[in-house]
Design an enzyme around this catalytic site. Sequence first.
Site, short mmCIF file in Angstrom:
data_model
loop_
_atom_site.label_atom_id
_atom_site.label_comp_id
_atom_site.label_asym_id
_atom_site.label_seq_id
_atom_site.Cartn_x
_atom_site.Cartn_y
_atom_site.Cartn_z
N GLU A 304 42.76 34.07 37.86
CA GLU A 304 43.56 33.68 38.64
C GLU A 304 43.02 32.13 39.75
O GLU A 304 42.88 32.72 40.71
CB GLU A 304 44.15 35.32 39.40
CG GLU A 304 44.80 35.67 38.44
CD GLU A 304 45.27 37.18 39.59
OE1 GLU A 304 44.96 37.65 40.28
OE2 GLU A 304 46.10 38.07 38.31
N ASP A 383 49.06 44.40 33.69
CA ASP A 383 48.18 44.39 35.22
C ASP A 383 48.97 45.54 36.02
O ASP A 383 49.91 45.24 36.87
CB ASP A 383 49.07 42.90 36.45
CG ASP A 383 47.96 42.95 37.62
OD1 ASP A 383 46.57 43.75 37.78
OD2 ASP A 383 48.16 41.48 37.51
N GLU A 411 50.09 48.61 44.56
CA GLU A 411 50.77 47.50 43.69
C GLU A 411 52.17 47.18 43.57
O GLU A 411 52.66 46.38 44.01
CB GLU A 411 49.81 46.46 43.68
CG GLU A 411 50.21 45.16 43.78
CD GLU A 411 48.90 44.46 42.67
OE1 GLU A 411 47.70 44.34 42.51
OE2 GLU A 411 49.84 42.83 42.36
#
Length: 841
Positions: A304, A383, A411
Amino acid sequence: MAFVLLFVYAFVGATHTKAEEGAAAWLRYAPLDVEAARHYESLPAATGLLGDGLVLKTAQTELVRGLKSMLGRTLRIGSGIPTEEAVLIGTLAQLRDVAPDLKPQQELRGDGFWLTSAQVHGHRCIVILGANDRGALYGVFTFLSRIARHLSVSGLNEVQQPSAPVRWANQWDNLDGTIERGYAGRSIFFENGSVRTDLTRVSDYGRLLASVGINGCTVNNVNADLRVLDVDFIPQLARIAQAFRPWGVQLGVSVDVSTPKTLGGLDSFDPLDVRVAEWWQKKFDELYRAIPDFGGVVVKADSEGRLGPSFYGRTPADAANVIARSLRPHNGIVFYRAFVYNHHLDWTNLKNDRAKAAYDIFHPLDGKFDDNVIVQIKYGPIDFQVREPASPLFGGLQKTNSAIELQITQEYTGQQRHTCFLVPTWKQVLDFDMRVDGRSTPVEEIVAGNSFHRPIGGYVGVVNVGLDHNWLGNHLALANLYGFGRLVWNPNLTPESIIEEWTRMTFDNDPLVVRTISEIQLASWRTYESYTGVLGLQTLTNILGSHYGPGPESQEKNGWGQWIRADSQGVGMDRSIATGTGFVGQYSNDVQNIYEPLASTPDALVLFFHHVPYTYKLHSGKTVIQTIYDSHYDGVESTNRFVAEWKSLHGLIDGARYQDVLAQLTYQSGHAVVWRDAINDWFHRISGIADVKGRVGNHPDRIEAESMLLEGYTPMDVNPWEGASGGKAIQCTDTKQPCTVIIRFAGSSGWYALDIQYFDQNNGVSKYQVFVGNQLVDEWIADLHLPATEPNGDSSTRRHISGMALRPGDEIRIEGIPDAGEFAPLDYVEIHKMELISPAR
Ligand code: GCW
């Protein structure tokens, strides 16, 4: 006087009128009523300590604290050979000096412990013994937990061993005090670039972690700030270590592999450059001088946008080992994250697949990592989605230590505004048998080091507690932290038993409370999945922004590789070996046999592995498209049930937490409708296939705001369109005066409930007022701090007003008073006929 005070306290505790903020979590040690306390009358009046270690002393203090709070008795503190009946605390080695004949039936390992009753030097004792000091502390917590759950502690003879040596928490805190993907306020560790002066919450956090057997914690974001290893910062870290130490929690930090260059002033961070190796060695020597029991570091590299060894053409093993070698003399470990992937993938190439990245990169390096390196692997190949298969990399590392990374911070699972108890999903992944070489190799056995005889390994949970009183911003969400600790201590525990323990300690032992809260929690993950990402679609949230509300379109046509490949004919990623990306080929033959054929792939993951027509019939007998529609409706029903079930607990738990959870579940049931409509509308539009039950796109009770009589309000397009009913909302951009919408009620006389869908952004606090005729019937402000600055699926919120007497011709008027960047936006109003059974609470 003391007696009277104690009595009053117990009484108040028992009637649940005491306001609680949730800071005590499951360590409330609620006073037992007289009846329950009677079972513990024969407990000794003293406690003896067999050693003098810091953690042992904590154990004794905790025992005294817990018994005082629950039973109103303060044990006499002593040490050494007992001279009276006592609760003895120590390690096995220490016991040997006092009572050489006393031994558990099983050998005690790691942080394990033994609870038993025995005669020691002629005195009847309860003995709490650890393999080490930490084990003794865990034994005390277990002993107290039994009393909190009203279980017997007489005649105990119980040995517990942790399933794996590594049981760590990760925090993603930034040094400025913010937390990446944290939903519970600011950092308990940092503020303004420094470690906080007051670390009380850190030590309280250490206590919570220890109470469920978590023995290490990295405190800063894996997107690591270089300053964390700065010479000025190390003494500050030492203060955090000091706050954790009494609880047996080792400190760790996240480090950036470029530090030797960016902070250290070298002209390179090439892991194979000897100067770089020397730099790391010196740095860690310095760090261990300040923190001798420092646990280790976590590394995120080449991921990332972060720098990594690939910059010099080196491998993750090179990068991990250079750091590991500098930690080795101090017994430190490196957690090297396998979350490495290209986020600029070409989406037009049907063979590309982000899910393959971790295995492709790390499997060829198996055996190249030093023994104090642990490869830290997210549970699934993407993820932290609401559902994923177990990462194939668990089976792909046999000569390398591994740990599974789970996420407690929600998340992709509702960010603690939605209840989503994750233990059932973790359990599925841990129990999943990778069938390496055709033999039984469940994930839990692999990470524990058992399957491939690895020296270390285990579990990492990304927690992200914050300064909010209740740690995670939502009382029910704390079950995930508790559950993480308990499950990784013993993966054979069931979600049912874990949630029961947690509920008893966090709320009450009342059977109705236990049953109701357990049911809500146990149903919550599948409920959340049913309206956010069924059939293995992953969480269909806005992956380019908040990761919160619905945003299915954001999955597609970009480099992030979370594609679901939905088109007018079908949906799903073909990951098969025969016709797809070949991802399935990363699993063992036995697992390939499950996922390669469409026919044997479980419905719950079918679209993760295969691309199928919308009309494809699942094992359930239903088509894909109808399953999508139905499950979204079922999900909303289930969230409504949560609210009703919660209401049945009124008066049985303290008022403050009752109200907090009621508000949260009510909000969730409203936002589930936003999700339902967004996802169903999106699939309806793309597939062109109608819902056989006629619900999708058809809301007879709904009046779109843009079709109402508007005074001052103007219509706007919402982006993406599925975030608002009909793709449109209205806003009051004239900030000088309020705007109004008017509805003329056309139904028959009766009792009604109004659902007003508005948008609660975080860039203003609008106010809304609802009038029937001239009577103000409800008002509220929009200040939930949802993650959005625009009207969309993140900010869309429902206001439910029940018990409204309406007659034909009544004028319903909503007045919106904008504030700052938030223009009192509205989406629609629904007017539902209701049966008045009992007054709404
Ligand atoms: O899911 C992604 C998150 C990032 C996070 C990253 C990671 C810390 O959106 O916020 O960065 O995972 O796990 O490294």
